[in-house]
Scaffold this motif. Structure first.
Motif, PDB file in Angstrom:
ATOM      1  N   ASN A 120     -23.801  30.975  32.868  1.00  0.00           N
ATOM      2  CA  ASN A 120     -24.497  32.061  32.177  1.00  0.00           C
ATOM      3  C   ASN A 120     -25.077  33.068  33.165  1.00  0.00           C
ATOM      4  OD1 ASN A 120     -24.001  30.999  29.591  1.00  0.00           O
ATOM      5  ND2 ASN A 120     -25.751  29.599  29.770  1.00  0.00           N
ATOM      6  N   GLY A 139     -25.462  26.808  31.997  1.00  0.00           N
ATOM      7  CA  GLY A 139     -24.188  26.906  31.293  1.00  0.00           C
ATOM      8  C   GLY A 139     -23.003  26.354  32.073  1.00  0.00           C
ATOM      9  N   LYS A 175     -16.407  26.866  29.021  1.00  0.00           N
ATOM     10  CA  LYS A 175     -16.986  27.575  27.892  1.00  0.00           C
ATOM     11  C   LYS A 175     -15.934  28.066  26.901  1.00  0.00           C
ATOM     12  CE  LYS A 175     -19.954  31.558  26.873  1.00  0.00           C
ATOM     13  NZ  LYS A 175     -20.780  32.660  27.476  1.00  0.00           N
ATOM     14  N   ASN A 206     -26.780  24.586  26.625  1.00  0.00           N
ATOM     15  CA  ASN A 206     -26.477  25.893  27.191  1.00  0.00           C
ATOM     16  C   ASN A 206     -25.010  26.306  27.126  1.00  0.00           C
ATOM     17  OD1 ASN A 206     -29.249  26.155  28.040  1.00  0.00           O
ATOM     18  ND2 ASN A 206     -28.772  24.710  29.679  1.00  0.00           N
ATOM     19  N   THR A 207     -24.176  25.498  26.493  1.00  0.00           N
ATOM     20  CA  THR A 207     -22.776  25.845  26.254  1.00  0.00           C
ATOM     21  C   THR A 207     -22.578  25.915  24.748  1.00  0.00           C
ATOM     22  OG1 THR A 207     -21.969  24.814  28.291  1.00  0.00           O
ATOM     23  CG2 THR A 207     -20.377  25.091  26.504  1.00  0.00           C
TER      24      THR A 207
END
Length: 399
Positions: A120, A139, A175, A206-207
């Motif tokens: 991220n 991420g 991702k 966070n994904t």
């Protein structure tokens, strides 16, 4: 002074003063010397610097002697002590031996994704200083499985000089991958023959949509697949010689969701669970209220009781049949002991290392040894799940 210049100056100091840095990083100098220097950097740059220092042998070795009762056998593997480094510190497999020599009994590398990805946008790590906590939304930033695998294989090629200890690999997904099973399959195939254990990380907040893999049908399908892949890729090995597969779960599950996961793990003979990942909860008593509003997973002391409670629930649900690695808010011997008595056979930490420095490892091991002996235990394994057994017998439950 620009951030890049600050980082360059600190790195130059480290490289040209390697004899002094060992003492600088030592516990008694961490608070007055190194910690203020690291605070000149943003949290991610400070983390990168810590990995850099470890990679170049600038972290002091733990020269203390562990109490014999800390040694334990889990999955047929020998652990010199039950205190491990959680995934998130050595994401790219750069400083395994340095962290083992610093006193950890095991190191979990990762999370590693099949293909390299940036993760991220920055900033994505935030210190909640007054809470001794961290929020991250990295991420799964990763150099990719090929490079990490190459580093770990190079280490094994020189095993005579490698530091003794157990090394696990935490697997994530890219991702943009639509079929998650394929990413975890690639991870298992890449690391099955070099990892002491493998962690299927389906719980990072966070994904996008990653935590959906914890849902009953998706999880059963995924775990059945990765276990079959592991067995097929190592069919020449006996089942006991294959790396155990663990699932890393979220601390934000309902009891019903937790029971579903436990049932699936038992049915498929999954080897263990890592409890837990970071939380999206924000306890009401956080002091750093403004920073607490940042999106991402919260780690450190505010997560401690949440994760310990889940460890105890899973231990009770499984009657102790699943190995549990307890992680979340461990910053003292008492914290580690609480998780062991709740049902964890092994313990991991990371956030406390960032705040306290590497001296925290020896402090926890020494304090844990004293607590175990105080309560009459001859080994750490004797204490696993003791609180659950006591509470179960009080209510007439099976123990």
């Amino acid at each position: 002074m620009a951030l890049r210049l600050k980082l360059r100056l600190i790195r130059t100091f480290v490289i040209t003063s390697s004899g002094l840095i060992v003492y600088t990083i030592a516990d008694k100098f961490y608070e007055p010397v190194l910690k203020p220097a690291l605070q000149l950097l943003d949290p991610e740059s400070a983390h990168d610097f810590a990995v850099f220092a470890a990679k170049h042998g600038l972290v002091p070795k733990d020269k203390g002697k562990d109490w014999s009762g800390l040694a334990c056998e889990v999955w047929g593997r020998q652990f010199e002590n039950p205190i491990g480094l959680a995934a998130g510190f050595d994401k790219h497999g750069e400083c395994v031996d340095a962290m083992l020599s610093a006193g950890f009994g095991f190191v979990e590398v990762g999370s590693v994704t099949p293909e390299p990805q940036e993760g991220n946008p920055k900033p994505r790590i935030f210190r909640l200083e007054k809470d001794r906590a961290v929020i991250n939304r990295c991420g799964f930033n990763s150099v990719g499985s090929s490079l990490v695998s190459e580093r770990l294989r190079r280490r094994l090629a020189h095993i005579h000089s490698a530091q003794p200890g157990v090394v696990g690999v935490n697997l994530g997904k890219n991702k943009d991958t639509e079929d998650s099973k394929l990413d975890y399959e690639k991870g298992v195939v890449t690391f099955a023959d070099i990892a002491d254990y493998l962690v299927i990380n389906i719980s990072s907040p966070n994904t996008p949509n990653l935590r959906n893999l914890q849902q009953k049908n998706q999880l059963a399908d995924l775990l059945e697949h990765v276990i079959a892949v592991r067995d097929a890729s190592l069919k020449e090995r006996s089942p006991k010689a294959r790396p155990p597969i663990l699932v890393k779960i979220s601390p934000d599950l309902t009891d019903e969701e937790l029971q579903d996961i436990v049932d699936i793990c038992l049915k498929l003979s999954v080897d263990g669970m890592v409890i837990s990942n970071t939380t999206v909860q924000r306890p009401h008593d956080l002091v750093e209220a403004k920073l607490a509003a940042e999106k991402g997973g919260l780690s450190g002391p505010p997560l401690k009781d949440i994760s310990t409670s889940i460890i105890q629930k899973v231990y009770r649900m499984t009657d102790g049949r699943l190995v549990i690695i307890g992680v979340g808010g461990v910053s003292s011997a008492e914290d580690a002991y609480d998780k062991i008595r709740a049902g964890a056979s092994l313990i991991e930490l990371y956030t406390a290392l960032a705040y306290e420095g590497p001296g925290i490892i020896r402090k926890i091991k020494t304090g844990l040894s004293e607590l175990l002996q105080r309560d009459g235990f001859q080994s750490v394994q004797e204490a696993v799940g003791k609180n659950v057994l006591v509470s179960s017998s009080q209510y007439g439950m099976r123990n």
